[in-house]
Write an enzyme that holds these catalytic residues in place. Sequence first.
Site, PDB file in Angstrom:
ATOM      1  CB  CYS A 271     -16.514 -21.498 -23.522  1.00 60.05           C
ATOM      2  SG  CYS A 271     -17.526 -22.781 -22.780  1.00 60.05           S
TER       3      CYS A 271
HETATM    4  N1  LIG Z   1     -19.142 -27.195 -23.705  1.00 57.49           N
HETATM    5  C1  LIG Z   1     -18.412 -26.663 -22.770  1.00 57.49           C
HETATM    6  O1  LIG Z   1     -17.230 -26.970 -22.657  1.00 57.49           O
HETATM    7  C2  LIG Z   1     -18.993 -25.678 -21.775  1.00 57.49           C
HETATM    8  C3  LIG Z   1     -18.231 -25.339 -20.646  1.00 57.49           C
HETATM    9  C4  LIG Z   1     -18.737 -24.452 -19.732  1.00 57.49           C
HETATM   10  C5  LIG Z   1     -19.986 -23.877 -19.952  1.00 57.49           C
HETATM   11  N2  LIG Z   1     -20.711 -24.203 -21.058  1.00 57.49           N
HETATM   12  C6  LIG Z   1     -22.032 -23.583 -21.197  1.00 57.49           C
HETATM   13  O2  LIG Z   1     -23.017 -24.556 -20.853  1.00 57.49           O
HETATM   14  C7  LIG Z   1     -24.196 -24.376 -21.648  1.00 57.49           C
HETATM   15  C8  LIG Z   1     -24.505 -25.674 -22.387  1.00 57.49           C
HETATM   16  O3  LIG Z   1     -23.428 -25.947 -23.278  1.00 57.49           O
HETATM   17  P1  LIG Z   1     -23.186 -27.386 -23.906  1.00 57.49           P
HETATM   18  O4  LIG Z   1     -21.816 -27.342 -24.492  1.00 57.49           O
HETATM   19  O5  LIG Z   1     -23.526 -28.455 -22.931  1.00 57.49           O
HETATM   20  O6  LIG Z   1     -24.285 -27.359 -25.066  1.00 57.49           O
HETATM   21  P2  LIG Z   1     -24.819 -28.637 -25.910  1.00 57.49           P
HETATM   22  O7  LIG Z   1     -25.321 -28.071 -27.179  1.00 57.49           O
HETATM   23  O8  LIG Z   1     -23.761 -29.686 -25.927  1.00 57.49           O
HETATM   24  O9  LIG Z   1     -26.013 -29.194 -25.048  1.00 57.49           O
HETATM   25  C9  LIG Z   1     -27.190 -28.495 -24.827  1.00 57.49           C
HETATM   26  C10 LIG Z   1     -28.334 -29.486 -24.835  1.00 57.49           C
HETATM   27  O10 LIG Z   1     -29.508 -28.770 -24.481  1.00 57.49           O
HETATM   28  C11 LIG Z   1     -30.583 -29.326 -25.234  1.00 57.49           C
HETATM   29  N3  LIG Z   1     -31.680 -28.366 -25.193  1.00 57.49           N
HETATM   30  C12 LIG Z   1     -31.812 -27.203 -25.853  1.00 57.49           C
HETATM   31  N4  LIG Z   1     -32.963 -26.597 -25.468  1.00 57.49           N
HETATM   32  C13 LIG Z   1     -33.542 -27.396 -24.556  1.00 57.49           C
HETATM   33  C14 LIG Z   1     -34.722 -27.316 -23.786  1.00 57.49           C
HETATM   34  N5  LIG Z   1     -35.548 -26.276 -23.847  1.00 57.49           N
HETATM   35  N6  LIG Z   1     -35.018 -28.337 -22.957  1.00 57.49           N
HETATM   36  C15 LIG Z   1     -34.203 -29.400 -22.858  1.00 57.49           C
HETATM   37  N7  LIG Z   1     -33.051 -29.528 -23.544  1.00 57.49           N
HETATM   38  C16 LIG Z   1     -32.727 -28.533 -24.373  1.00 57.49           C
HETATM   39  C17 LIG Z   1     -29.965 -29.587 -26.585  1.00 57.49           C
HETATM   40  O11 LIG Z   1     -30.731 -30.514 -27.323  1.00 57.49           O
HETATM   41  C18 LIG Z   1     -28.595 -30.127 -26.190  1.00 57.49           C
HETATM   42  O12 LIG Z   1     -28.619 -31.528 -26.043  1.00 57.49           O
HETATM   43  C19 LIG Z   1     -23.889 -23.183 -22.560  1.00 57.49           C
HETATM   44  O13 LIG Z   1     -24.366 -22.031 -21.950  1.00 57.49           O
HETATM   45  C20 LIG Z   1     -22.383 -23.166 -22.604  1.00 57.49           C
HETATM   46  O14 LIG Z   1     -21.887 -21.871 -22.886  1.00 57.49           O
HETATM   47  C21 LIG Z   1     -20.242 -25.110 -21.964  1.00 57.49           C
END
Ligand SMILES: NC(=O)c1ccc[n+]([C@@H]2O[C@H](COP(=O)([O-])OP(=O)(O)OC[C@H]3O[C@@H](n4cnc5c(N)ncnc54)[C@H](O)[C@@H]3O)[C@@H](O)[C@H]2O)c1
Length: 434
Positions: A271
């Site tokens: 983030c």
């Molecule tokens: N990790 C954090 O602490 C956090 C906190 C707040 C917000 N976010 C935001 O949330 C969003 C997701 O982050 P995350 O950390 O969970 O990412 P991540 O990489 O852990 O998970 C994302 C998942 O999406 C899957 N994916 C990608 N394209 C896809 C599709 N077309 N269809 C289905 N699945 C698909 C990937 O395989 C992966 O498993 C980002 O925008 C991030 O900035 C993350």
Amino acid sequence: MLKLEEKIRSKSAKIGIVGLGYVGLPLAVAFSEAGFKVLGVDVQRRRVDAVNQGQSYIADVSAERLQAVVANNLLQATTEQSRLKETDAICICVPTPLTKTKDPDLSYVTHESKEIAKCLQPGQLIVLESTTYPGTTREVVLPILESSKLRVGVDFYLAYSPERFDPGNKKHGIRNTPKIVGGINSQSTELAQVLYSQIAETVVPVSCPEVAEMTKIFENVFRSVNIALVNELAQLCHNMNVSVWEVIDAASTKPFGYMPFYPGPGIGGHCIPLDPYYLASKAREFDFHTRFIELAAEINERMPYYVVFGIMEALNTRGKGLNGARVLILGVAYKKDVEDVRESPSLKLTQLLSDKGAKVSYNDPYTLKIKLSQGELTSVALTKENLSSADCVVIATDHSCYDVDEVIAHSKLVFDARGATRGLKDNNIVRLGE
Ligand SMILES: NC(=O)c1ccc[n+]([C@@H]2O[C@H](COP(=O)([O-])OP(=O)(O)OC[C@H]3O[C@@H](n4cnc5c(N)ncnc54)[C@H](O)[C@@H]3O)[C@@H](O)[C@H]2O)c1
């Protein structure tokens, strides 16, 4: 009352969660635990199989919780996007990374929006949760969904609700962290509010998706700027021979108008290092330069270099060069007590130290292997021998399980980049910001 609202309130609505990562998996489990049938969709077969077998790969979701909802037939995962047509509400939790030139990479969001458009059903609510710049829901997601010929506010509903998940936080989780929702129209906002109030105690509606999108980025910019401020102060404190840690502790006694941020070897995670760039990039479209964002990024991104310089200086005063020195890094996760190494400053440190000829090894009980440009490294055991054979032990991430006294007792030199040894006086400790 709308049919969807009725279905949500009676818990007969089926929820689709797209992207089963750090954000999506805890969300899927939370809805399942609230009694909803949840369909999790991910492009990674490995993750889908793990979910269906009740094997958790995210530290904040225990295997027991996952197994319970899978066994009760509440959560099922699939790679088949077309099955989203079975659902009533869809939360999009796909990655929003940066390109090599640090511009927003919305390819996952656009790809997923196209997949949803192919199977969009009348009456469905779509919520984007991925962090992104203000305007994404309206300018990017909405036109793709409407290419299905269904109309927002008439045939389907669309909202943005930022995820505020903080990995490893035992005090604040989905239930007790207020959830912001901003819909394209009032019905979309109301439906999103009803949906999230099933899993969160407080849901805060805002007037439009842009406010919700900006809120999330503002929260992360706030952290980035304040961390940069304290990182700069740490460098000044070093020059002035004042302890930044003592200053922060003293300032923290003020009961109003101050909250503590701590210096360190840089910022990491998915983030804070990335999200501000989403806003900086969008701002240029409005002939606007976000100077605080740029300045904070500049200071924070220099921190690993500053720490390497500090290690070099500390070795030098002990008659040792960095080239050829054995350096043991403690902690490679981007923050304490988590296993996430994405954008971790420890990786940058390891790389920079290796580039300068140091023989780098690391220990991290949460991450047993890391990939660097020169190959893979495996975590070494935290033994007396490994500590004492290192020319410098660097506390890069202060995991709670580290016994700091033991580390100091057996190391020739400790460079503490996290203030884990604060207050301790020992000639073999060199602390960032002192
Ligand atoms: N990790 C954090 O602490 C956090 C906190 C707040 C917000 N976010 C935001 O949330 C969003 C997701 O982050 P995350 O950390 O969970 O990412 P991540 O990489 O852990 O998970 C994302 C998942 O999406 C899957 N994916 C990608 N394209 C896809 C599709 N077309 N269809 C289905 N699945 C698909 C990937 O395989 C992966 O498993 C980002 O925008 C991030 O900035 C993350």
